[in-house]
Design a protein around this motif. Sequence first.
Motif: not given
Lengths: 426, 302, 169
Positions: A40, A44, B49, B52, C109, C112, C129, C132
């Motif tokens: 992922l 991202q 980012d 995460e 995704s 994600l 969310s 994404s």
Amino acid sequence: MGLTLLLGIFAICVVLGVPVAFAMGIAALSAFWWEGFPLLITFQRSVSGISVFSLLAIPFFVFAGELMLHGGIAMRLVKFASALVGHIRGGLASVNIFSSMLFGGISGSAVADISALGSILIPVMKERGYHPDYAVNVTVTSSIAGIVIPPSHNMIIFAVAAGGGISISKLFLAGVLPGMLMCLCLAVAAYVIAVKRNYPAEAFPGWHAVWIASLQAIPGLVTAVIIVGGVLSGVFTVTESGAFGAIYALLLTFFVYRSLDWIGFKTSVVSAVRTTAMVMVLIGFASSFAYLLALYQVPDKLSSFMLGISEEKIFVLLMINVMLLVLGMIMDMAALILICTPIFLPIVKDLGMDPTQFGIMLLVNLGLGLCTPPVGTCLFVGCAVGRIRIEETLKTIWPFYLAILAALILITYVPAVSLFLPSLLE
Amino acid sequence: KDWRGWNIHVEDYPVSHGMEAFMAEVEEKTGGEIKGKVFHAGVLGSQPDAIEQLRLGVMDFGVFSLGPMGQAVPETNVVSLPFVFKSVPQMYELMDGAPGAALGEALEAKGIVALGYYDAGARSFYNSIKPINTPADVEGMKVRVMNNDLFVGMIESMGGNATPMAFAEVYQSIKTGVVDGAENNPPSYESTSHFEVAKYYSMTQHLIIPECLCMSKKTFDALTPEQQEIVKTAGKNSTDLQRKLWGEREAASMKIIMDGGVEVNEIADKTAFQDAMKPVYDKYLEANPEMTELVNLFRNAE
Amino acid sequence: MLRIERALDILSLLCMIAASICLVVLVATFGWLVFGRYVLNATPTWVEQLALLLICYITYLGAAVGIHENTHLGVTLFRDMMGQRISVFLKLVIDIVLAGFGLLMMLASIELVMFGWDTLLPMLNIPESFRSLSAALCGGLVFVFAGLRAVFRFICLIMGRPYIEKGIV
Ligand code: NA
Ligand code: NA
């Protein structure tokens, strides 16, 4: 090994004919898998690569350009150029180049420039006895001037790729003279060929006609004035200027020129969505790709490799130019700006080059790549509009390549070409 | 194992030196079993980012401002409340004590291990119009703030016009009057050259938002107990180093600012500002009643 | 096969309409932002973050449509030099690769999307969310568009008749 995988898969995908944006995505996905990262991360990076505030100017610039095309502004600009420079020998070539300066200046997209001006000018040129290869060559090569003449969404991509430390207004100013220089070089090349091939000149329409044509063109030109003026004066941010420019173009074509109907509006929106999506998805996957390049420390390694060969500024800049030209031949502009900027910018900064000047040099290089095979969007669109085979244009395009290379050399080695106008501001 | 470290700052910055020192100590004390590299200047992406990625175990460690951290770990928003700390020394004390440990637990629940809290200074207002001495001076002023409801509320509660704006746009915007001012710590105010266009720096010190040296819980849990101890100690040592370097850096910046002809005004009594923040706290606690205890832990400390 | 192709055209059209609406909203809200900041002296703080969300949908829906309509940039030169038979085969391979990538893009995704559920977008205060999600949609659409096209290509291949391409090829 991971790096080999990344570059190898990318190369294979490109050669097979996978769309470049997705080739980058697939290569990045494979490398992340190889490194044991969750997959992922690819997406991202790609999602956050496009969620960047200053990139929002792109849909606005593109939309403004589409409105100008479908709302009749482009046609008025051609008439204006025609009245001004049509009487020169090979006049329509000059008209073509001058129109590119005006229209490409506003839209900032070379492809939009070709489809807009090419579809108006190429048929007229053929009718007046110009050979199709010449008409297409002039249209295609002159379109790249619009990339450096402000406003230009590619400058914004560059500023984003450079990490935000570069002022957009400085970039906008820096692009003006190089853009005009390119047009001048191209005009000289076009003139010489026109004399050789004995192309006609148009009759001078008289000052009254020039006056009328400029009156009709000026409101359209104001679109660029709004965008550039908004940014330079600092009254608006780039993104706001773009939005304001697009809204102005909408109101102008709908209420003042009254040349934009519902169909024209719909076409403009849809084309803007297509172009925006194409550019942005490239930017997105290029971010995933660039992330891996940073992780593998490619910028550091390449920079010490290049500076290891020579620390001579003239030579290193030449090497960078050659690399950019080669990369430009096989890849598209937006993605290359994002990938090459973090790699080359630290090197040229070390050599004492102003990042703004490097930006202009980069854009001109990659712009030339748009006119070269095997991946040359401008060349392809130009040939499609001119209904001529790519091989035919390539036989006679070299004087125009030379003209741009001449401009490129000046831009690379004479900082003042780019930096003179910005220096006035400070 | 090769660790990857995320850092937004350039290589020569107190945070960056702190991180390098941390990594060097871990490498040395584990006898090279753990190696690592710090990627400076945000080359590995933006903070949200990176957070995460840290939680996913892609990034092993990093230094994050607790401001934007609030999006992922709501508890950390508490330190983004204006005037929640009375001074920087008090911030050290609280963050090294029970309140800091409470935040550490919240972070850990989201897969982040806090190793130490770095100093990011105190943010104060600067503008191009006049010195700010009372909250009323902010009235009608267009002030750039970071993207966060709390900061927007902070300006609005003083009657100003809060303008979230990209950081890169601020210089030009102050110069041309799109905004009247912004707020930041001395090193940022100096290094961005904002002090050239906004000549009034009023030491309100309204926001003291520490940065956190964080480690991915996935990475941390994979260590042996001895290695975990080494990492914790290295984290603490690097925190001490960074705080010292930060102090030096701040003093150097203040000198440049003063030499640049900026009018700096100290605010001896901040009570008026603190009182003006009541609506911000009320609104925050109304929306997040579960944070009341945590807020009081900070606010009621001496 | 024709009916399925017709359905895909409609799906692609719907995506285009949605993306177009996003663009119009983007322009309109930014007009409102400029008006608010300079005329009303009160900046609507949600516009920028909404715009960042809209651009994701414009990009990813538009990109999926681009797969359906064959409008993405690619190097077809080498493929075209290979001759008719290899070219047909390569196009099939590309569609399979794209479909596989689309499937992975959708699945990753979605992960994600799940992961970002408790992280809020600033100023809008909705889960990250939603951003994404646009990529997940794109992945699914690419999987459907490229995957079904691969199936059609394969059917045409074994039935020995040419597959009729869409858009610019
Ligand atoms: Na331009
Ligand atoms: Na090319």
